[in-house]
Design a protein around this motif. Structure first.
Motif, short mmCIF file in Angstrom:
data_model
loop_
_atom_site.label_atom_id
_atom_site.label_comp_id
_atom_site.label_asym_id
_atom_site.label_seq_id
_atom_site.Cartn_x
_atom_site.Cartn_y
_atom_site.Cartn_z
N LYS A 236 0.85 -1.18 0.00
CA LYS A 236 0.00 0.00 0.00
C LYS A 236 0.89 1.24 0.00
CE LYS A 236 -3.77 2.19 2.58
NZ LYS A 236 -4.64 2.09 3.78
N PRO A 237 0.57 2.23 -0.86
CA PRO A 237 1.43 3.43 -0.94
C PRO A 237 1.58 4.12 0.41
CG PRO A 237 -0.15 3.38 -2.75
CD PRO A 237 -0.55 2.28 -1.81
N VAL A 238 2.80 4.60 0.69
CA VAL A 238 3.06 5.33 1.92
C VAL A 238 2.45 6.73 1.78
CG1 VAL A 238 4.84 6.22 3.46
CG2 VAL A 238 5.20 4.06 2.24
N PRO A 239 1.61 7.17 2.74
CA PRO A 239 0.90 8.45 2.61
C PRO A 239 1.77 9.66 2.93
CG PRO A 239 0.34 7.44 4.70
CD PRO A 239 1.23 6.45 3.97
N THR A 240 2.89 9.80 2.22
CA THR A 240 3.80 10.91 2.50
C THR A 240 3.17 12.27 2.22
OG1 THR A 240 4.74 10.59 0.29
CG2 THR A 240 5.89 9.57 2.13
N GLU A 241 2.37 12.35 1.14
CA GLU A 241 1.74 13.63 0.80
C GLU A 241 0.79 14.08 1.91
OE1 GLU A 241 2.39 15.61 -1.69
OE2 GLU A 241 3.88 14.25 -2.56
N ARG A 242 0.08 13.12 2.50
CA ARG A 242 -0.84 13.45 3.59
C ARG A 242 -0.07 13.97 4.80
NH1 ARG A 242 -3.58 8.47 5.97
NH2 ARG A 242 -4.01 8.11 3.75
N TRP A 243 1.06 13.33 5.09
CA TRP A 243 1.87 13.77 6.23
C TRP A 243 2.42 15.18 6.00
CZ3 TRP A 243 5.12 8.62 6.29
CH2 TRP A 243 4.30 7.58 6.74
N ILE A 244 2.90 15.42 4.78
CA ILE A 244 3.44 16.75 4.47
C ILE A 244 2.34 17.80 4.55
CG2 ILE A 244 4.44 18.16 2.64
CD1 ILE A 244 6.02 15.71 1.74
N THR A 245 1.15 17.46 4.05
CA THR A 245 0.03 18.40 4.11
C THR A 245 -0.33 18.75 5.54
OG1 THR A 245 -0.88 17.61 2.01
CG2 THR A 245 -2.39 18.75 3.49
N LYS A 246 -0.38 17.75 6.40
CA LYS A 246 -0.68 17.99 7.81
C LYS A 246 0.37 18.89 8.46
CE LYS A 246 -3.39 13.81 8.81
NZ LYS A 246 -3.46 12.57 9.63
N ALA A 247 1.63 18.62 8.13
CA ALA A 247 2.71 19.42 8.69
C ALA A 247 2.64 20.86 8.19
CB ALA A 247 4.06 18.81 8.32
N ALA A 248 2.33 21.03 6.90
CA ALA A 248 2.24 22.37 6.32
C ALA A 248 1.11 23.17 6.94
CB ALA A 248 2.05 22.27 4.80
N LEU A 249 -0.03 22.54 7.14
CA LEU A 249 -1.17 23.22 7.75
C LEU A 249 -0.87 23.58 9.19
CD1 LEU A 249 -4.18 21.16 6.32
CD2 LEU A 249 -3.31 23.38 5.56
N TYR A 250 -0.19 22.71 9.89
CA TYR A 250 0.17 22.98 11.29
C TYR A 250 1.12 24.16 11.38
CZ TYR A 250 2.29 22.39 15.89
OH TYR A 250 2.77 22.61 17.16
N LEU A 251 2.13 24.17 10.53
CA LEU A 251 3.14 25.23 10.58
C LEU A 251 2.59 26.57 10.10
CD1 LEU A 251 6.21 23.25 9.19
CD2 LEU A 251 5.86 24.01 11.55
N SER A 252 1.71 26.55 9.09
CA SER A 252 1.18 27.80 8.54
C SER A 252 -0.04 28.31 9.28
CB SER A 252 0.82 27.59 7.06
OG SER A 252 -0.25 26.66 6.92
N GLY A 253 -0.69 27.41 10.05
CA GLY A 253 -1.88 27.82 10.77
C GLY A 253 -3.13 27.88 9.90
N ARG A 254 -3.06 27.36 8.69
CA ARG A 254 -4.21 27.36 7.80
C ARG A 254 -5.12 26.16 8.04
NH1 ARG A 254 -4.63 30.13 3.19
NH2 ARG A 254 -5.55 28.30 2.17
N ASP A 255 -6.39 26.32 7.63
CA ASP A 255 -7.33 25.22 7.73
C ASP A 255 -7.36 24.38 6.46
OD1 ASP A 255 -8.18 25.95 10.31
OD2 ASP A 255 -9.61 27.41 9.48
N GLN A 256 -7.07 25.01 5.33
CA GLN A 256 -7.09 24.33 4.05
C GLN A 256 -5.76 24.53 3.33
OE1 GLN A 256 -9.51 22.34 2.94
NE2 GLN A 256 -10.70 22.72 4.80
N PRO A 257 -5.28 23.50 2.64
CA PRO A 257 -4.00 23.64 1.92
C PRO A 257 -4.16 24.40 0.62
CG PRO A 257 -4.93 21.48 1.52
CD PRO A 257 -5.83 22.14 2.53
N TYR A 258 -3.09 25.05 0.20
CA TYR A 258 -3.06 25.60 -1.16
C TYR A 258 -2.94 24.43 -2.13
CZ TYR A 258 -2.35 30.42 0.39
OH TYR A 258 -2.51 31.66 0.94
N THR A 259 -3.62 24.53 -3.27
CA THR A 259 -3.52 23.52 -4.32
C THR A 259 -3.25 24.22 -5.64
OG1 THR A 259 -5.87 23.55 -4.95
CG2 THR A 259 -5.24 22.11 -3.10
N SER A 260 -2.91 23.44 -6.65
CA SER A 260 -2.62 24.02 -7.96
C SER A 260 -3.85 24.62 -8.61
CB SER A 260 -2.02 22.95 -8.88
OG SER A 260 -2.88 21.83 -8.96
#
Length: 208
Positions: A173-197
């Motif tokens: 099963k794929p390792v959910p690295t993108e999910r982990w990075i997204t959680k970390a980015a939201l935590y560090l930036s204080g945002r509720d929703q991530p920026y997307t393309s």
């Protein structure tokens, strides 16, 4: 499409991560302390740049809209870092012209994996190409240092450890690295929703 998907899986953390560790273990068991440190530093720096670029975009929207760049492709970077090095180590004890074959095959595989990230709509061309170039810089920097070592010995254990990874890992099963990075980015930036393309290309964009 299945061909590109298979190549994309080969560049995943489940495959390239263990191979990177196998390279480190092989260097350590061969008592190549300096090369072990160099490999860890180069590979770690490459991964840090990938994660930092993704955090910057997801958390703060920092990217290059004109190039459709929202962060280095981790698949492309990892593949380009480990496969040429693996090829170099496996062919190091062969005659002169054959020693170039291993890294060359690794480079070709890395480029194909980078292309797979484009054809599977996982990354824009700029993200895949720059990720590949970053990984190749890591690989060639290590090979340059390692080429000066005269007492490196080839171990068939390296092959035995890597082949099961290439065969079995695509089933994981794929390792959910993108999910982990997204959680970390939201935590560090204080945002509720991530920026997307979608902020660049609109909601119909299939790029992530």
């Amino acid at each position: 499409m299945m061909w590109w998907h298979w190549l994309s899986v080969i560049g995943s953390v489940a495959v390239t991560g263990p191979i990177g560790i196998v390279i480190m273990v092989w260097l350590l068991t061969g008592k190549s302390w300096r090369l072990s440190i160099i490999w860890a530093a180069l590979y770690g720096a490459g991964m840090a740049l990938v994660v930092a670029s993704k955090l910057a975009f997801i958390g703060w929207g920092i990217g290059v809209a004109s190039l459709q760049f929202a962060g280095f492709s981790g698949h492309a970077m990892r593949a380009a870092a480990v496969f040429p090095v693996l090829g170099f180590l496996l062919t190091r004890s062969l005659p002169s012209w054959q020693r170039h074959l291993g890294p060359a095959v690794g480079v070709v595989l890395s480029v194909l994996i980078a292309l797979s990230r484009i054809y599977t709509w996982s990354h824009s061309p700029s993200e895949a190409y720059t990720g590949c170039l970053l990984g190749l810089a890591v690989a060639f920097a290590f090979i340059w240092y390692a080429s000066a070592e005269r007492d490196l010995t080839f171990s068939r254990m390296l092959v035995m450890l890597c082949l099961p990874v290439l065969v079995v890992a695509p089933q994981f099963k794929p390792v959910p690295t993108e999910r982990w990075i997204t959680k970390a980015a939201l935590y560090l930036s204080g945002r509720d929703q991530p920026y997307t393309s979608a902020i660049w290309y609109g909601p119909r964009s299939r790029l992530r």
